[in-house]
Design a protein around this motif. Structure first.
Motif, mmCIF file in Angstrom:
data_model
loop_
_atom_site.group_PDB
_atom_site.id
_atom_site.type_symbol
_atom_site.label_atom_id
_atom_site.label_comp_id
_atom_site.label_asym_id
_atom_site.label_seq_id
_atom_site.Cartn_x
_atom_site.Cartn_y
_atom_site.Cartn_z
ATOM 1 N N LEU A 34 -1.684 6.686 -1.515
ATOM 2 C CA LEU A 34 -0.240 6.419 -1.046
ATOM 3 C C LEU A 34 0.349 5.761 -2.433
ATOM 4 O O LEU A 34 1.584 5.935 -2.630
ATOM 5 C CB LEU A 34 -0.137 5.391 -0.008
ATOM 6 N N ALA A 35 -0.548 5.058 -2.949
ATOM 7 C CA ALA A 35 -0.121 4.329 -4.116
ATOM 8 C C ALA A 35 0.362 5.369 -5.470
ATOM 9 O O ALA A 35 1.166 5.226 -6.080
ATOM 10 C CB ALA A 35 -0.932 3.269 -5.029
ATOM 11 N N PHE A 36 -0.375 6.572 -5.370
ATOM 12 C CA PHE A 36 -0.206 7.519 -6.335
ATOM 13 C C PHE A 36 0.715 8.554 -5.929
ATOM 14 O O PHE A 36 1.096 9.572 -6.946
ATOM 15 C CB PHE A 36 -1.453 8.177 -6.791
ATOM 16 N N ALA A 37 0.860 8.792 -4.541
ATOM 17 C CA ALA A 37 1.786 9.967 -4.192
ATOM 18 C C ALA A 37 3.391 9.675 -4.783
ATOM 19 O O ALA A 37 3.862 8.850 -4.085
ATOM 20 C CB ALA A 37 1.668 10.116 -2.667
ATOM 21 N N ARG A 38 3.991 10.319 -5.603
ATOM 22 C CA ARG A 38 5.318 9.962 -6.181
ATOM 23 C C ARG A 38 6.007 11.315 -6.511
ATOM 24 O O ARG A 38 5.743 12.406 -6.823
ATOM 25 C CB ARG A 38 5.064 9.411 -7.301
ATOM 26 N N ASP A 39 7.375 11.309 -6.168
ATOM 27 C CA ASP A 39 8.158 12.384 -6.375
ATOM 28 C C ASP A 39 8.231 12.267 -8.017
ATOM 29 O O ASP A 39 8.611 11.163 -8.665
ATOM 30 C CB ASP A 39 9.614 12.117 -5.808
ATOM 31 N N TRP A 40 8.193 13.352 -8.650
ATOM 32 C CA TRP A 40 8.325 13.446 -9.894
ATOM 33 C C TRP A 40 9.495 13.359 -10.731
ATOM 34 O O TRP A 40 9.752 13.010 -11.875
ATOM 35 C CB TRP A 40 7.651 15.133 -10.482
ATOM 36 N N GLU A 41 10.582 13.059 -9.980
ATOM 37 C CA GLU A 41 12.059 13.244 -10.329
ATOM 38 C C GLU A 41 12.059 11.331 -10.681
ATOM 39 O O GLU A 41 12.895 10.947 -11.954
ATOM 40 C CB GLU A 41 13.078 13.071 -9.255
ATOM 41 N N ASP A 42 11.694 10.489 -10.068
ATOM 42 C CA ASP A 42 11.693 9.008 -9.849
ATOM 43 C C ASP A 42 10.496 8.463 -10.419
ATOM 44 O O ASP A 42 10.195 7.305 -10.919
ATOM 45 C CB ASP A 42 12.457 8.338 -8.891
ATOM 46 N N ARG A 43 9.366 9.015 -9.901
ATOM 47 C CA ARG A 43 8.002 8.459 -10.233
ATOM 48 C C ARG A 43 7.644 7.034 -9.380
ATOM 49 O O ARG A 43 6.539 6.577 -9.989
ATOM 50 C CB ARG A 43 7.673 8.233 -11.718
ATOM 51 N N GLU A 44 8.280 6.781 -8.652
ATOM 52 C CA GLU A 44 8.289 5.568 -7.910
ATOM 53 C C GLU A 44 7.256 5.749 -6.767
ATOM 54 O O GLU A 44 7.038 6.711 -6.331
ATOM 55 C CB GLU A 44 9.660 4.934 -7.509
ATOM 56 N N SER A 45 6.372 4.712 -6.557
ATOM 57 C CA SER A 45 5.465 4.907 -5.549
ATOM 58 C C SER A 45 6.334 4.860 -4.338
ATOM 59 O O SER A 45 7.093 4.262 -3.954
ATOM 60 C CB SER A 45 4.410 3.788 -5.426
ATOM 61 N N ILE A 46 5.658 5.504 -3.226
ATOM 62 C CA ILE A 46 6.299 5.627 -2.386
ATOM 63 C C ILE A 46 5.896 4.465 -1.214
ATOM 64 O O ILE A 46 6.577 4.109 -0.154
ATOM 65 C CB ILE A 46 5.676 6.910 -1.107
ATOM 66 N N ILE A 47 4.984 3.627 -1.622
ATOM 67 C CA ILE A 47 4.918 2.341 -0.921
ATOM 68 C C ILE A 47 5.612 1.041 -1.633
ATOM 69 O O ILE A 47 5.410 0.124 -1.349
ATOM 70 C CB ILE A 47 3.212 1.980 -0.765
ATOM 71 N N LEU A 48 6.575 1.369 -2.645
ATOM 72 C CA LEU A 48 7.411 0.435 -3.201
ATOM 73 C C LEU A 48 8.260 -0.471 -2.019
ATOM 74 O O LEU A 48 8.891 0.304 -1.357
ATOM 75 C CB LEU A 48 8.426 0.869 -4.262
ATOM 76 N N GLY A 49 8.008 -1.710 -2.115
ATOM 77 C CA GLY A 49 8.703 -2.570 -1.300
ATOM 78 C C GLY A 49 8.069 -2.606 0.079
ATOM 79 O O GLY A 49 8.620 -3.102 1.158
ATOM 80 N N LYS A 50 6.785 -2.070 0.406
ATOM 81 C CA LYS A 50 6.029 -1.951 1.706
ATOM 82 C C LYS A 50 4.979 -2.934 1.685
ATOM 83 O O LYS A 50 4.574 -3.484 0.622
ATOM 84 C CB LYS A 50 5.616 -0.582 1.992
ATOM 85 N N HIS A 51 4.465 -3.498 2.743
ATOM 86 C CA HIS A 51 3.334 -4.241 2.839
ATOM 87 C C HIS A 51 2.164 -3.391 3.517
ATOM 88 O O HIS A 51 2.257 -2.692 4.444
ATOM 89 C CB HIS A 51 3.936 -5.273 4.269
ATOM 90 N N VAL A 52 1.209 -3.501 2.592
ATOM 91 C CA VAL A 52 -0.154 -2.910 2.651
ATOM 92 C C VAL A 52 -1.200 -3.627 2.492
ATOM 93 O O VAL A 52 -1.347 -4.585 2.068
ATOM 94 C CB VAL A 52 -0.075 -1.447 2.067
ATOM 95 N N THR A 53 -2.426 -2.890 3.245
ATOM 96 C CA THR A 53 -3.673 -3.515 2.820
ATOM 97 C C THR A 53 -4.621 -2.475 2.200
ATOM 98 O O THR A 53 -4.329 -1.188 2.262
ATOM 99 C CB THR A 53 -4.481 -4.088 4.132
ATOM 100 N N GLY A 54 -5.783 -2.751 1.937
ATOM 101 C CA GLY A 54 -6.713 -1.801 1.175
ATOM 102 C C GLY A 54 -8.029 -2.681 0.606
ATOM 103 O O GLY A 54 -7.843 -3.895 0.851
ATOM 104 N N HIS A 55 -8.739 -1.890 0.210
ATOM 105 C CA HIS A 55 -10.097 -2.635 -0.189
ATOM 106 C C HIS A 55 -9.846 -3.618 -1.191
ATOM 107 O O HIS A 55 -9.227 -3.449 -2.191
ATOM 108 C CB HIS A 55 -11.153 -1.404 -0.871
ATOM 109 N N CYS A 56 -10.213 -4.823 -0.899
ATOM 110 C CA CYS A 56 -9.860 -6.084 -1.787
ATOM 111 C C CYS A 56 -10.981 -6.227 -2.769
ATOM 112 O O CYS A 56 -12.177 -5.681 -2.649
ATOM 113 C CB CYS A 56 -9.542 -7.362 -0.948
#
Length: 274
Positions: A168-190
């Motif tokens: 999810l962090a690396f999935a980005r539209d090549w036009e703006d290169r912003e992460s799709i989880i920008l502004g989101k609340h997520v968890t993952g391996h700490c």
């Protein structure tokens, strides 16, 4: 009406419970599960994930109950995983800019990619199963990134577990290169739960030592100042819903992640865990 769930698995090893949890949730509701891997090879569970006697180094205890070990082993050996879809056969690969006749090739790429939005209409949710394998062939898989972006455009839920959250962090539209989880609340391996040694994969005896990247740091950066990474260190479970994303920290969160996916699909859940 029955729902169709697309489940993505690494070819280098998935964690048994992290597949079992979502699959059990789907089976209980009568959902149809469709499996896919990067090249269509049959996925395999990481051997430690099927061993209730395996002691997880960071936690100092077993993370697999005998009951889960039996159920995950049965699923891993079942015919359900025998013929997964191939992302390589389904989704085109973006050409290098250095390739001859690049303009024609990139035009062809976008033409082929144009059918993906129609393809995902048949699915109600996407699940990316965790384990160490996704580090190798899912996290930076451009075809998977395009699939994730198609689900985002379709406003359909996406479940990501453990190291699968990196996708999810690396999935980005090549036009703006912003992460799709920008502004989101997520968890993952700490960081606290990362191995210092022993990160391994199926299909190879290679011991990477620690993971090649601290997922926590990547998620902190990708969510930006308006979002947040939640490690929930010390809490037994860590599952967040910030629609369309349902993220799970690690193994103990697998069944809860499956349950929250069902609530998102059937009860309109849009926020949970933060």
């Amino acid at each position: 009406m029955s729902k169709n769930i697309l489940i993505i698995l690494s070819e280098h090893g998935y964690w048994g419970e992290e597949l079992l949890g979502p699959v059990v949730a789907c089976d209980e509701r009568g959902y149809r599960t469709v499996f896919a891997t990067p090249t269509g090879k049959r996925p395999q569970a990481l051997p430690p994930s099927l061993d209730p006697g395996y002691i997880d180094p960071p936690l100092g205890r077993s993370v697999t109950t005998p009951e889960v070990a039996v159920a995950a082993t049965e699923l891993d050996r079942s015919s359900r995983l025998d013929n997964p879809l191939s992302l390589a056969e389904w989704i085109p690969d973006r050409p290098y800019f250095s390739e001859p006749d690049h303009l024609r090739k990139i035009e062809a790429y976008y033409r082929e990619l144009g059918t993906l939005d129609k393809d995902v209409e048949q699915y109600d949710a996407l699940v990316i199963v965790g384990g160490s394998g996704p580090i190798v062939d899912l996290a930076n898989n451009g075809r998977l990134h395009e699939l994730i972006l198609a689900f985002v455009r379709a406003d359909k839920p996406i479940v990501a577990e453990c190291y699968g959250v990196a996708c999810l962090a690396f999935a980005r539209d090549w036009e703006d290169r912003e992460s799709i989880i920008l502004g989101k609340h997520v968890t993952g391996h700490c960081k606290e739960y990362d191995y210092k040694d022993g990160t391994g994969f199926v299909t190879t005896d290679f011991n990477m030592g620690p993971p090649p990247y601290p997922l926590e740091y990547i998620l902190q950066d990708a969510t930006g100042p308006e979002g947040r990474y939640h490690g929930n260190v010390g809490r037994e479970t860590s599952v967040l819903v910030d629609y369309p994303f349902i993220t799970a920290r690690s193994t103990p969160d697998s069944f809860l992640a499956g349950q929250k996916m069902v609530e998102v699909l059937e009860s309109g859940l849009r926020k949970y865990g933060w």
